[in-house]
Scaffold this motif. Structure first.
Motif, PDB file in Angstrom:
ATOM      1  N   PRO A  22      -8.037  -5.736 -14.613  1.00 56.52           N
ATOM      2  CA  PRO A  22      -7.257  -6.836 -15.200  1.00 56.52           C
ATOM      3  C   PRO A  22      -5.839  -6.881 -14.645  1.00 56.52           C
ATOM      4  CG  PRO A  22      -7.410  -5.048 -16.764  1.00 56.52           C
ATOM      5  CD  PRO A  22      -8.245  -4.638 -15.590  1.00 56.52           C
ATOM      6  N   ALA A  23      -5.724  -7.159 -13.359  1.00 60.00           N
ATOM      7  CA  ALA A  23      -4.438  -7.308 -12.680  1.00 60.00           C
ATOM      8  C   ALA A  23      -4.547  -8.508 -11.749  1.00 60.00           C
ATOM      9  CB  ALA A  23      -4.095  -6.046 -11.885  1.00 60.00           C
ATOM     10  N   ASN A  24      -3.421  -9.114 -11.414  1.00 58.23           N
ATOM     11  CA  ASN A  24      -3.443 -10.300 -10.568  1.00 58.23           C
ATOM     12  C   ASN A  24      -3.583  -9.966  -9.086  1.00 58.23           C
ATOM     13  OD1 ASN A  24      -3.124 -12.013 -12.758  1.00 58.23           O
ATOM     14  ND2 ASN A  24      -0.890 -11.917 -12.655  1.00 58.23           N
ATOM     15  N   ARG A  25      -2.890  -8.903  -8.645  1.00 51.67           N
ATOM     16  CA  ARG A  25      -2.867  -8.544  -7.228  1.00 51.67           C
ATOM     17  C   ARG A  25      -3.098  -7.056  -7.064  1.00 51.67           C
ATOM     18  NH1 ARG A  25       0.371 -11.441  -3.287  1.00 51.67           N
ATOM     19  NH2 ARG A  25       1.055 -13.478  -4.040  1.00 51.67           N
ATOM     20  N   GLY A  26      -3.698  -6.689  -5.955  1.00 53.77           N
ATOM     21  CA  GLY A  26      -3.752  -5.289  -5.574  1.00 53.77           C
ATOM     22  C   GLY A  26      -5.143  -4.719  -5.424  1.00 53.77           C
ATOM     23  N   ILE A  27      -5.264  -3.778  -4.513  1.00 53.65           N
ATOM     24  CA  ILE A  27      -6.483  -2.988  -4.343  1.00 53.65           C
ATOM     25  C   ILE A  27      -6.072  -1.523  -4.250  1.00 53.65           C
ATOM     26  CG2 ILE A  27      -8.382  -2.388  -2.780  1.00 53.65           C
ATOM     27  CD1 ILE A  27      -8.533  -5.279  -1.926  1.00 53.65           C
ATOM     28  N   LEU A  28      -6.787  -0.685  -4.968  1.00 59.51           N
ATOM     29  CA  LEU A  28      -6.634   0.762  -4.853  1.00 59.51           C
ATOM     30  C   LEU A  28      -8.004   1.333  -4.534  1.00 59.51           C
ATOM     31  CD1 LEU A  28      -4.356   2.978  -5.307  1.00 59.51           C
ATOM     32  CD2 LEU A  28      -5.604   3.513  -7.395  1.00 59.51           C
ATOM     33  N   ALA A  29      -8.123   1.963  -3.377  1.00 59.26           N
ATOM     34  CA  ALA A  29      -9.393   2.536  -2.931  1.00 59.26           C
ATOM     35  C   ALA A  29      -9.267   4.042  -2.827  1.00 59.26           C
ATOM     36  CB  ALA A  29      -9.799   1.955  -1.577  1.00 59.26           C
ATOM     37  N   THR A  30     -10.226   4.750  -3.402  1.00 66.24           N
ATOM     38  CA  THR A  30     -10.258   6.205  -3.337  1.00 66.24           C
ATOM     39  C   THR A  30     -11.510   6.634  -2.582  1.00 66.24           C
ATOM     40  OG1 THR A  30      -9.123   6.343  -5.469  1.00 66.24           O
ATOM     41  CG2 THR A  30     -10.189   8.344  -4.664  1.00 66.24           C
ATOM     42  N   SER A  90       0.355   3.778  -5.264  1.00 66.87           N
ATOM     43  CA  SER A  90      -0.009   2.864  -6.348  1.00 66.87           C
ATOM     44  C   SER A  90       0.003   1.436  -5.813  1.00 66.87           C
ATOM     45  CB  SER A  90       0.995   2.993  -7.503  1.00 66.87           C
ATOM     46  OG  SER A  90       0.903   1.887  -8.401  1.00 66.87           O
ATOM     47  N   THR A  91      -0.737   0.559  -6.447  1.00 75.22           N
ATOM     48  CA  THR A  91      -0.672  -0.860  -6.068  1.00 75.22           C
ATOM     49  C   THR A  91       0.733  -1.417  -6.298  1.00 75.22           C
ATOM     50  OG1 THR A  91      -1.485  -1.518  -8.254  1.00 75.22           O
ATOM     51  CG2 THR A  91      -3.117  -1.285  -6.500  1.00 75.22           C
ATOM     52  N   HIS A  92       1.489  -0.851  -7.233  1.00 75.05           N
ATOM     53  CA  HIS A  92       2.865  -1.283  -7.460  1.00 75.05           C
ATOM     54  C   HIS A  92       3.730  -1.116  -6.217  1.00 75.05           C
ATOM     55  CE1 HIS A  92       2.817  -0.791 -12.132  1.00 75.05           C
ATOM     56  NE2 HIS A  92       2.507  -2.011 -11.753  1.00 75.05           N
ATOM     57  N   ASP A  93       3.384  -0.137  -5.379  1.00 76.40           N
ATOM     58  CA  ASP A  93       4.210   0.190  -4.212  1.00 76.40           C
ATOM     59  C   ASP A  93       4.120  -0.862  -3.108  1.00 76.40           C
ATOM     60  OD1 ASP A  93       4.591   2.564  -5.610  1.00 76.40           O
ATOM     61  OD2 ASP A  93       3.126   3.687  -4.416  1.00 76.40           O
ATOM     62  N   VAL A  94       3.109  -1.717  -3.141  1.00 72.71           N
ATOM     63  CA  VAL A  94       2.865  -2.643  -2.024  1.00 72.71           C
ATOM     64  C   VAL A  94       2.750  -4.093  -2.480  1.00 72.71           C
ATOM     65  CG1 VAL A  94       1.750  -0.901  -0.568  1.00 72.71           C
ATOM     66  CG2 VAL A  94       0.366  -2.198  -2.208  1.00 72.71           C
ATOM     67  N   ARG A  95       2.966  -4.363  -3.750  1.00 67.86           N
ATOM     68  CA  ARG A  95       2.711  -5.696  -4.323  1.00 67.86           C
ATOM     69  C   ARG A  95       3.523  -6.782  -3.611  1.00 67.86           C
ATOM     70  NH1 ARG A  95       4.659  -8.556  -9.167  1.00 67.86           N
ATOM     71  NH2 ARG A  95       2.987  -9.877  -9.948  1.00 67.86           N
ATOM     72  N   GLY A  96       2.820  -7.835  -3.170  1.00 70.74           N
ATOM     73  CA  GLY A  96       3.465  -8.964  -2.522  1.00 70.74           C
ATOM     74  C   GLY A  96       3.909  -8.695  -1.098  1.00 70.74           C
ATOM     75  N   SER A  97       3.454  -7.596  -0.502  1.00 67.56           N
ATOM     76  CA  SER A  97       3.902  -7.234   0.841  1.00 67.56           C
ATOM     77  C   SER A  97       2.727  -7.102   1.797  1.00 67.56           C
ATOM     78  CB  SER A  97       4.664  -5.899   0.800  1.00 67.56           C
ATOM     79  OG  SER A  97       3.755  -4.810   0.777  1.00 67.56           O
TER      80      SER A  97
END
Length: 342
Positions: free
Chosen positions: A237-245, A279-286
């Motif tokens: 439930p987020a608008n942007r981002g992918i985190l892959a492990t 974290s997805t926070h580290d790259v949001r919108g970039s």
């Protein structure tokens, strides 16, 4: 020289993201915006966050005058995209953001997308758009096929490890979390706020996700033999981002070193110090992708975590990076904005 650009599918998320990026690019001018379902509207009516820009009115694709247009971004659904691209002027450079030209084998396309490819000749001409690994071919291409956002994230984490031979190719698990914008802007019941928020769910479980076709194609070509990974995506439930492990069998230090060596000169790929994870926070919108490696309590196992913005580095940012190469512009132009935080 300023390149004249057309965007087809401009009323979708990736189309809007392209406009956002090109608006501060400096070397591109948006000359035409195609959006059949929203034709006749101003872009400000569809996306109010773009109302400060002087943009062409949305028109049907048939209404676009291609005279003088240098490059077209095609942000249409798969199957529709191949039909539209087949009819475009043969001299036009094209960056396709759909799935239609990602797979080189027509039979593989039919398997993963459920219908025969309608432009097989062009399918064979397309260059796969993972910029960091196909840079020279992209610069010389007429048609570039943008990767899937999930496929891009997994490949950034795993390609250098396969190429360096530091992991067991028969034991690769990729667990991926993707934000809701990856599903597009069309109305879908499972994407309603009441259905999606406050929960997370796996989907395409058991090897049915279409991006597996890209993993199979690219990893097997790298290894020189079939490579089939286990892959499970999850909707968050987020608008942007992918985190892959990624869970792999190999020496963690060697895994980290392979990534560092592969991306030492890459502007948009950041390999974190060993033991740190993004974290997805580290790259949001970039247009950045961050990679982290850590060891596991089990000897000989490594964990690789990759984070990127699915709309930017996973799609529209990647598309602009490729377009810069195709037009002879600096690869990073229009893409060096810092991530948005918080």
């Amino acid at each position: 020289m300023t390149a004249k650009i057309a965007i087809l599918g401009a009323s979708g998320y990736t189309g809007a993201e392209l406009i956002r990026l090109i608006s501060t690019h400096g070397g591109m001018e948006i000359a035409a915006l195609g959006a059949n379902s929203k034709a006749g509207l101003a872009m400000a009516d569809v996306f109010p966050f773009l109302r400060h820009l002087d943009l062409p009115q949305l028109v049907t694709i048939d209404e676009i005058d291609w005279t003088g247009i240098d490059l077209c971004f095609c942000a249409l659904p798969h199957k529709t995209s191949q039909e539209v691209i087949s009819a475009l002027p043969k001299t036009l450079k094209i960056v396709d953001l759909s799935a239609d030209f990602r797979l080189r084998d027509p039979e593989a396309y039919a398997k993963w997308y459920g219908n025969a490819h309608g432009a097989v000749e062009m399918q064979g001409q397309a260059v796969y758009g993972l910029t960091e690994f196909y840079r020279d071919q992209i610069a010389a291409a007429r048609l570039v096929a943008g990767t899937g956002c999930n496929a891009a994230t997994g490949q950034f984490a795993l390609r250098p490890l396969i190429e360096a031979g530091v992991i067991d190719l028969d034991h690769i698990i990729l667990d991926l979390k993707c934000a809701v914008s990856g599903a597009g802007r069309s109305l879908k019941e499972n994407l309603l706020h009441a259905e999606l928020s406050e929960g997370t769910n796996a989907y395409a479980v058991g090897g049915t996700h279409r991006h597996l076709g890209e993993f199979d194609q690219e990893f097997s070509a790298l290894a020189g033999r079939p490579v089939h990974i286990q892959f499970t995506p999850h909707l968050i439930p987020a608008n942007r981002g992918i985190l892959a492990t990624a869970y792999v069998h190999g020496d963690p230090a060697a895994v980290h070193q392979a990534l560092q060596q592969a991306y030492a000169t890459e502007t948009f790929i950041e390999v974190l110090p060993f033991g740190a994870t993004p974290s997805t926070h580290d790259v949001r919108g970039s247009n950045f992708c961050h990679l982290g490696v850590t060891g596991d309590r089990i000897d000989g196992r490594a964990i690789v975590v990759a984070a990127l913005d699915n709309l930017t580095k996973g799609s529209s940012g990647q598309a602009l990076q490729n377009a810069n190469l195709m037009l002879g512009l600096p690869e990073t132009q229009g893409l060096m904005m810092a991530p948005l935080f918080p």
